[in-house]
Design an enzyme around this catalytic site. Structure first.
Site, PDB file in Angstrom:
ATOM      1  N   ALA A  40      -6.944  -0.609  -2.701  1.00 49.76           N
ATOM      2  CA  ALA A  40      -5.759  -0.443  -3.543  1.00 49.76           C
ATOM      3  C   ALA A  40      -5.138   0.939  -3.393  1.00 49.76           C
ATOM      4  O   ALA A  40      -3.919   1.091  -3.515  1.00 49.76           O
ATOM      5  CB  ALA A  40      -6.114  -0.708  -4.999  1.00 49.76           C
ATOM      6  N   THR A  41      -5.957   1.954  -3.128  1.00 55.29           N
ATOM      7  CA  THR A  41      -5.401   3.299  -2.954  1.00 55.29           C
ATOM      8  C   THR A  41      -4.408   3.321  -1.804  1.00 55.29           C
ATOM      9  O   THR A  41      -3.306   3.867  -1.916  1.00 55.29           O
ATOM     10  CB  THR A  41      -6.529   4.317  -2.719  1.00 55.29           C
ATOM     11  OG1 THR A  41      -7.333   4.402  -3.896  1.00 55.29           O
ATOM     12  CG2 THR A  41      -5.971   5.699  -2.405  1.00 55.29           C
ATOM     13  N   ASN A  84      -7.536   1.432 -16.262  1.00 55.64           N
ATOM     14  CA  ASN A  84      -8.917   1.443 -15.780  1.00 55.64           C
ATOM     15  C   ASN A  84      -9.856   2.209 -16.695  1.00 55.64           C
ATOM     16  O   ASN A  84     -11.067   1.975 -16.665  1.00 55.64           O
ATOM     17  CB  ASN A  84      -8.979   2.039 -14.370  1.00 55.64           C
ATOM     18  CG  ASN A  84      -8.428   3.454 -14.301  1.00 55.64           C
ATOM     19  OD1 ASN A  84      -7.264   3.690 -14.621  1.00 55.64           O
ATOM     20  ND2 ASN A  84      -9.248   4.399 -13.867  1.00 55.64           N
ATOM     21  N   GLN A 109      -7.225  -3.725 -12.085  1.00 51.33           N
ATOM     22  CA  GLN A 109      -8.151  -4.071 -13.161  1.00 51.33           C
ATOM     23  C   GLN A 109      -7.799  -5.401 -13.843  1.00 51.33           C
ATOM     24  O   GLN A 109      -8.602  -5.932 -14.608  1.00 51.33           O
ATOM     25  CB  GLN A 109      -8.187  -2.957 -14.205  1.00 51.33           C
ATOM     26  CG  GLN A 109      -8.707  -1.627 -13.687  1.00 51.33           C
ATOM     27  CD  GLN A 109     -10.201  -1.631 -13.420  1.00 51.33           C
ATOM     28  OE1 GLN A 109     -10.942  -2.468 -13.912  1.00 51.33           O
ATOM     29  NE2 GLN A 109     -10.661  -0.670 -12.631  1.00 51.33           N
ATOM     30  N   SER A 136      -7.506  -5.012  -5.371  1.00 49.74           N
ATOM     31  CA  SER A 136      -8.712  -4.569  -4.671  1.00 49.74           C
ATOM     32  C   SER A 136      -9.792  -5.627  -4.797  1.00 49.74           C
ATOM     33  O   SER A 136      -9.981  -6.213  -5.872  1.00 49.74           O
ATOM     34  CB  SER A 136      -9.204  -3.242  -5.264  1.00 49.74           C
ATOM     35  OG  SER A 136     -10.374  -2.812  -4.619  1.00 49.74           O
ATOM     36  N   HIS A 150     -13.194  -5.280  -4.504  1.00 48.36           N
ATOM     37  CA  HIS A 150     -14.492  -4.959  -5.101  1.00 48.36           C
ATOM     38  C   HIS A 150     -14.461  -4.903  -6.623  1.00 48.36           C
ATOM     39  O   HIS A 150     -15.500  -4.755  -7.266  1.00 48.36           O
ATOM     40  CB  HIS A 150     -15.069  -3.668  -4.511  1.00 48.36           C
ATOM     41  CG  HIS A 150     -14.440  -2.405  -4.995  1.00 48.36           C
ATOM     42  ND1 HIS A 150     -15.027  -1.606  -5.941  1.00 48.36           N
ATOM     43  CD2 HIS A 150     -13.305  -1.777  -4.632  1.00 48.36           C
ATOM     44  CE1 HIS A 150     -14.281  -0.540  -6.152  1.00 48.36           C
ATOM     45  NE2 HIS A 150     -13.224  -0.625  -5.365  1.00 48.36           N
ATOM     46  N   THR A 184      -7.017  -3.520  13.945  1.00 43.46           N
ATOM     47  CA  THR A 184      -7.780  -4.761  13.943  1.00 43.46           C
ATOM     48  C   THR A 184      -8.197  -5.132  12.522  1.00 43.46           C
ATOM     49  O   THR A 184      -8.791  -4.325  11.815  1.00 43.46           O
ATOM     50  CB  THR A 184      -9.016  -4.641  14.840  1.00 43.46           C
ATOM     51  OG1 THR A 184      -8.591  -4.300  16.157  1.00 43.46           O
ATOM     52  CG2 THR A 184      -9.791  -5.950  14.883  1.00 43.46           C
ATOM     53  N   CYS A 226     -13.349   7.677  -9.840  1.00 42.27           N
ATOM     54  CA  CYS A 226     -12.727   8.528  -8.832  1.00 42.27           C
ATOM     55  C   CYS A 226     -12.623   9.985  -9.276  1.00 42.27           C
ATOM     56  O   CYS A 226     -12.469  10.875  -8.451  1.00 42.27           O
ATOM     57  CB  CYS A 226     -11.341   7.996  -8.487  1.00 42.27           C
ATOM     58  SG  CYS A 226     -11.386   6.325  -7.817  1.00 42.27           S
TER      59      CYS A 226
END
Length: 360
Positions: A70-71, A140, A168, A185, A187, A223, A305
Site C-alpha cells: 500500500a505504501t 490504523n 484497514q 494491502s 497482509h 516481473t 511503521c
C-alpha cells in the site's frame, strides 16, 4: 505469544499459503507471467484470477494494479496523480505516514479531525480545485471510520480526485462509492507481505509508476510474482466468503475486551469504528513499560511503521490528546484467528502489568 496486533499485520491464512505454493518454484509453477509459452501463460492466468478476486471487494468500474504494498500504491497515486491534477493536494491529519509524508512533500492542506478521531465537516476552502484529496477509510491507530463518501463529494464538487487509503477497511467493511483511487494491502487480510494494489476508477488517468517492460497493463514494469498475487487473491476470496462471520467474531471480542478493561478510556469514537481495533489509555500507565512487562503479549503503542521513533502518535495528538495521554495509550487488535481464551489471557496480563505500575 498471544498476538493482539492485527493492525500491524495479520497471520497468513492457510488457504493463502496453499494458493502460493504452486507458484514458488515447482516443475509447473515457476513461469514468468510475461512469457508467451505454456508455463508463462499459466502464470499469467493465475495473476488474472487473483486480480479478479481482489477486485471483487472493491467498487465496480475500476482496475486493479498490483504493487509491492500500500505504501507504493499511495506514493504512486499522490506523486503521479498530483502531476496529472496540478490544482493542489489536501489530506486528513490522521493519515498513515505513507500518505502523510507524501502530503508534507506536496505542501498539502491538512483537513482536521475532531476529538473523536473522525474527520470534521470539510472546509471548502481547504479543498483544491482540480487536485487530489486523501482520506483513509479506517484509521490504523484508533480504528475510526471516516466519512469517505462525504469527503469524496466535496472533492468532486471542485473537480478533484479522492484517494482512499483503504488498507484497514478492505475485506473487513464495505468500501464506499466515491473514491477515484484506493490503496490496499494483502497482509492486512491474512495474505502475504510484499504485495498490495492501487485501484483506479474507470475514466481516471494516472501516469505509469515504472517503465521498462509494460507489465501491469503498461503501468508498472517489472516481473510480477504469481505466488504473491495468488496468495493475495486467495486471502481476498476468503475475506469475501467469511466477511459476516469474521465481523461477528470481532464484535464478540470487542465486547469481551470492553468488559475486562472498564477503567480504561477509549481513544476515538465507539461508533463509527472498526471494532477489531481498541485504542485505550489509563492515567498513570506508561505504555512503553507496559509492553516490556507484558512481553508475551504482542500489542503496540500505535502504528508499527512509527513504533521505533520514540515520538508520540500524531493521530492521538491530532485528536487533541496531551503528550502524557498519548504515552499512556496502547493499541490492541484482533481478528479471525484470535480466540476468546487467548484475548482473555492477554488482557489479564495487561491488567497485571498495569498493576505493577501502581494502577489498579
Amino acid at each position: 505469544m498471544i498476538y493482539l496486533d492485527y493492525q500491524a499485520t495479520t497471520p497468513l491464512a492457510p488457504e493463502a499459503r496453499a494458493a502460493m505454493l504452486r507458484w514458488l518454484g515447482d516443475e509447473e509453477g515457476f513461469g514468468n507471467p510475461a512469457s508467451t509459452h505454456r508455463a508463462g501463460r499459466a502464470a499469467a492466468a493465475a495473476v488474472e484470477v487473483a486480480r479478479d478476486q481482489v477486485a471483487a471487494l472493491l467498487p465496480a468500474g475500476g482496475r486493479v494494479y498490483f504493487t509491492s504494498g500500500a505504501t507504493e500504491a499511495l506514493n504512486w497515486a499522490l506523486f503521479r496523480g498530483s502531476a496529472a491534477m496540478p490544482g493542489g493536494v489536501a489530506g486528513l491529519s490522521i493519515e498513515h505516514a505513507a500518505s502523510l509524508q507524501c502530503l508534507e512533500r506536496l505542501n498539502a492542506a491538512i483537513l482536521p479531525v475532531g476529538a473523536d478521531g473522525v474527520a470534521l465537516p470539510v472546509d471548502d476552502a481547504l479543498v483544491p480545485e482540480g487536485g487530489i484529496v486523501a482520506a483513509m477509510l479506517v484509521n490504523n491507530e484508533v480504528g475510526t471510520i471516516q466519512p469517505v463518501a462525504d469527503i469524496a463529494a466535496a472533492a468532486h464538487a471542485k473537480n478533484s480526485l479522492l484517494l482512499c487509503d483503504a488498507v484497514q477497511g478492505y475485506g473487513r467493511i464495505a468500501i464506499p462509492e466515491g473514491p477515484d483511487l484506493a490503496a490496499i494491502s494483502a497482509h492486512k487480510i491474512h495474505g502475504p507481505k510484499g504485495i498490495g494494489a492501487l485501484w483506479v476508477r474507470d475514466g481516471v488517468d494516472i501516469e505509469p509508476l515504472m517503465v521498462g517492460g509494460a507489465q501491469e497493463q503498461g503501468m508498472r514494469s517489472g516481473t510480477v510474482s504469481p505466488a504473491l498475487c495468488a496468495g493475495f487473491g486467495a486471502a481476498a476470496a476468503l475475506a469475501a466468503e467469511r466477511q459476516e462471520a469474521d465481523a461477528a467474531h470481532v464484535e464478540r471480542l470487542w465486547s469481551l475486551a470492553r468488559d475486562m478493561l472498564p477503567q480504561w478510556t477509549l481513544n476515538g469514537a465507539d461508533n463509527p469504528r472498526y471494532h477489531g481495533n481498541l485504542n485505550i489509555r489509563r492515567e498513570g500507565v506508561n505504555g512503553l513499560r507496559l509492553m516490556s512487562d507484558a512481553r508475551n503479549i504482542a500489542f503496540s503503542l500505535g502504528s508499527a511503521c512509527g513504533s521505533g521513533s520514540g515520538k508520540v502518535s500524531h493521530v492521538l495528538r491530532a485528536m487533541g490528546l496531551s503528550e502524557a495521554e498519548a504515552r499512556a495509550s496502547i493499541r490492541l487488535g484482533w481478528g479471525r484467528y484470535t480466540s476468546e481464551e487467548a484475548l482473555r489471557e492477554g488482557l489479564t496480563a495487561i491488567r497485571e502489568a498495569a498493576r505493577l505500575q501502581g494502577v489498579n
